[in-house]
Design a protein around this motif. Structure first.
Motif, PDB file in Angstrom:
ATOM      1  N   ILE A  17      -1.054   2.527  -4.982  1.00  0.00           N
ATOM      2  CA  ILE A  17      -0.622   1.143  -4.826  1.00  0.00           C
ATOM      3  C   ILE A  17      -1.471   0.465  -3.751  1.00  0.00           C
ATOM      4  N   ASP A  18      -2.262  -0.498  -4.153  1.00  0.00           N
ATOM      5  CA  ASP A  18      -3.054  -1.310  -3.222  1.00  0.00           C
ATOM      6  C   ASP A  18      -3.184  -2.682  -3.878  1.00  0.00           C
ATOM      7  N   VAL A  19      -2.137  -3.494  -3.736  1.00  0.00           N
ATOM      8  CA  VAL A  19      -2.043  -4.736  -4.501  1.00  0.00           C
ATOM      9  C   VAL A  19      -1.633  -5.904  -3.603  1.00  0.00           C
ATOM     10  N   LYS A  20      -1.907  -7.088  -4.099  1.00  0.00           N
ATOM     11  CA  LYS A  20      -1.507  -8.318  -3.421  1.00  0.00           C
ATOM     12  C   LYS A  20      -0.519  -9.043  -4.338  1.00  0.00           C
ATOM     13  N   ASN A  53       0.839  -1.195   0.000  1.00  0.00           N
ATOM     14  CA  ASN A  53       0.000   0.000   0.000  1.00  0.00           C
ATOM     15  C   ASN A  53       0.878   1.251   0.000  1.00  0.00           C
ATOM     16  N   GLY A  54       0.461   2.233  -0.782  1.00  0.00           N
ATOM     17  CA  GLY A  54       1.203   3.486  -0.818  1.00  0.00           C
ATOM     18  C   GLY A  54       0.881   4.280  -2.074  1.00  0.00           C
ATOM     19  N   THR A  55       1.678   5.299  -2.335  1.00  0.00           N
ATOM     20  CA  THR A  55       1.517   6.146  -3.516  1.00  0.00           C
ATOM     21  C   THR A  55       2.876   6.351  -4.174  1.00  0.00           C
ATOM     22  N   LYS A  56       2.933   6.182  -5.475  1.00  0.00           N
ATOM     23  CA  LYS A  56       4.151   6.407  -6.246  1.00  0.00           C
ATOM     24  C   LYS A  56       3.844   7.398  -7.370  1.00  0.00           C
ATOM     25  N   HIS A  57       4.848   8.219  -7.720  1.00  0.00           N
ATOM     26  CA  HIS A  57       4.635   9.113  -8.857  1.00  0.00           C
ATOM     27  C   HIS A  57       5.918   9.286  -9.674  1.00  0.00           C
ATOM     28  N   TRP A  58       5.749   9.920 -10.842  1.00  0.00           N
ATOM     29  CA  TRP A  58       6.849  10.166 -11.782  1.00  0.00           C
ATOM     30  C   TRP A  58       7.527   8.875 -12.254  1.00  0.00           C
ATOM     31  N   ALA A  59       6.736   7.836 -12.416  1.00  0.00           N
ATOM     32  CA  ALA A  59       7.262   6.606 -13.013  1.00  0.00           C
ATOM     33  C   ALA A  59       6.991   6.650 -14.510  1.00  0.00           C
TER      34      ALA A  59
END
Length: 506
Positions: free
Chosen positions: A226-229, A159-165
């Motif tokens: 991001i909220d993945v398994k 879980n989280g947040t990503k940017h500028w990918a």
């Protein structure tokens, strides 16, 4: 049965076929079926472009033969990026993201059975992958990232947040970074890497926003939730630690930047020479003007320096090598290569003049597209500062205080030390301010470049070109030393509006 030489020849021949196929397909999509100058002002990429490009199977160049690739020679991946950047910096960066930021770390630390599945899809289905490290509140301070991973026996919850990918919303696979949830709101100090397959259930990544990025319009960037398994087989297993794996990954990527710079700077040089031949001012072509000759000579020197970098990276950046400890060299290569990309585009823009100041002209487009290379994967100011900090640490350890003495003893600068001995024979203050660390990093980086050009010279490279490049680097070092020695301690005046309105004094 083929002997070793014949096998090598066969691999090289297969790569040549791939490269020629790629060139033909780029000609088709960028010049025949559409015009790259028009395409460059629009966001995204027409579907037929990537479909046509990917039909050449470019990523097979970096994939081992046992997985259907051509062998994974780093020289070939650099050549691939160079070929692409001659036509499109965005396409070359797309190749770089896939190879250096996804495929290489996955091949190095991924679990064997899962790696085979990923590589098979790259070869047979033209899949793409990217890397997500940066977070909205944690850019260069990546070790403080807040995306977390929780072990749930059969899988990991991320879980989280990503940017500028780069390739946001496009890639089939993402290499995600996270810190382990230790409970009580605490996260582990080390970093873990996970492969996320967005085509599978519970692994979809939501794009919350697409950014209106300045330049590189063909590559999508954005903010991702991001909220993945993630199944456990998709976790990377580093040899030592996640931090070491990240350093190895980033340093290998930085060592690959000359591949993107090579074709780009060569294109700037070709365009500049062609324009100056055809453009007449005052009854003579621009080539007859001394200032123009200086600009073109500098551009040619950058071409030579980046050529030396490409050879150096080809020899050192192989996947079998641990690059986590080569920060000085990797930072120097990345920062100087990207500074030279921007300088090359500025040179072309200056020579072309007014018509180059259009986004759909190669000069204007290249100036905008090359600028972010000086920022992402480590701002160049920061990288230059890190070079200096590492050098000063080595000097303290060796009980040295003179820069010339250090370059004579350091393996990356030994060849070059005699070339610059008249310039760098002075003592360093280990407590210098950060602005001086940046200057010093630029100086040391260019001494490293001279060393690489000399090494290229020994292999038989054109001596006229290499001598010109060395003279160009000496001049740059001389200018930087003047800046380094000048004592400038000016500080920003935050309340500058007080007593500073010019109209009060007119």
């Amino acid at each position: 049965m083929l002997n070793a030489g014949e096998v090598k020849g066969k691999i090289e021949s297969a790569f040549d076929v791939l490269l020629n196929d790629l060139k033909q397909k780029m000609k088709s999509v960028y010049h025949d079926r559409s015009k790259i100058d028009d395409m460059a002002v629009k966001r995204g990429m027409p579907p037929f472009v990537m479909r046509e490009i990917m039909s050449a199977n470019p990523f097979s160049a970096i994939i081992p033969k046992e997985h259907g690739g051509l062998g994974g020679d780093v020289k070939e991946s650099i050549a691939l990026m160079s070929t692409a950047s001659y036509e499109s910096l965005a396409l070359s960066l797309t190749f770089g993201i896939n190879t250096a930021l996804f495929l290489q770390p996955v091949m190095k630390a991924g679990q064997k059975d899962y790696v085979a599945e990923v590589l098979n899809r790259f070869v047979t289905k033209g899949n793409m992958g990217g890397l997500m490290i940066t977070e909205p509140d944690f850019g260069s301070d990546a070790l403080s990232m807040q995306t977390f991973a929780k072990d749930n026996d059969t899988h990991f919850d991320l879980n989280g947040t990503k940017h500028w990918a780069g390739l946001t919303g496009w890639a089939d696979y993402w290499l995600l970074t996270a810190r382990q949830d230790m409970g009580d709101g605490k996260l582990a100090r080390d970093i873990d890497f996970f492969v996320c397959d967005v085509t599978q259930p519970n692994q979809g990544i939501e794009v919350e926003e697409f950014f209106e990025n300045l330049g590189l319009y063909q590559i999508p960037y954005g903010r991702n939730k991001i909220d993945v398994k993630i199944p456990k087989i998709q976790k990377l297993i580093p040899e030592r630690s996640g931090v070491k794996l990240m350093l190895d990954l980033l340093h290998r990527s930085r060592m690959s930047f000359p591949g993107m710079a090579m074709g780009f700077i060569q294109r700037m040089l070709d365009e500049a020479i062609s324009h100056c031949r055809q453009r007449f001012v005052g009854g003579k072509s621009l080539l007859n003007y001394d200032q123009v000759q200086q600009r073109l000579a500098e551009l040619q020197s950058r071409f030579t320096i980046v050529s030396a970098m490409c050879v150096n990276s080809s020899e050192k950046a192989g996947l079998k090598n641990d690059l986590s400890g080569i920060g000085i060299e990797a930072n120097a290569v990345k920062s100087i290569a990207t500074d030279m990309m921007q300088a090359a585009s500025q040179t072309l823009l200056q020579l072309v003049g007014a018509k180059g100041y259009k986004l759909n002209h190669i000069a204007g487009r290249s100036t905008v597209d090359s600028r972010p290379f000086q920022i992402f994967e480590g701002s160049n100011d920061m990288l230059y500062s890190q070079i200096s900090e590492a050098v000063l640490k080595l000097m303290r350890k060796a009980k040295l205080d003179n820069l010339l003495d250090f370059t004579k003893s350091y393996d990356l600068t030994q060849k070059a030390s005699d070339i610059v001995k008249d310039l760098i024979n002075f003592k360093l203050d280990p407590s210098m301010p950060q602005r001086k660390l940046v200057d010093l990093g630029q100086i040391v980086g260019r001494v490293i470049c001279i060393d690489q050009v000399l090494a290229l010279n020994e292999k038989g490279f054109d001596k006229n070109l290499s001598n010109g490049a060395i003279e160009y680097l000496r001049q740059e070092i001389s200018n930087l030393i003047s800046s380094f020695k000048y004592q400038n301690k000016t500080q920003v005046i935050e309340d500058y509006q007080s007593n500073s309105n010019w109209m009060s004094f007119a």
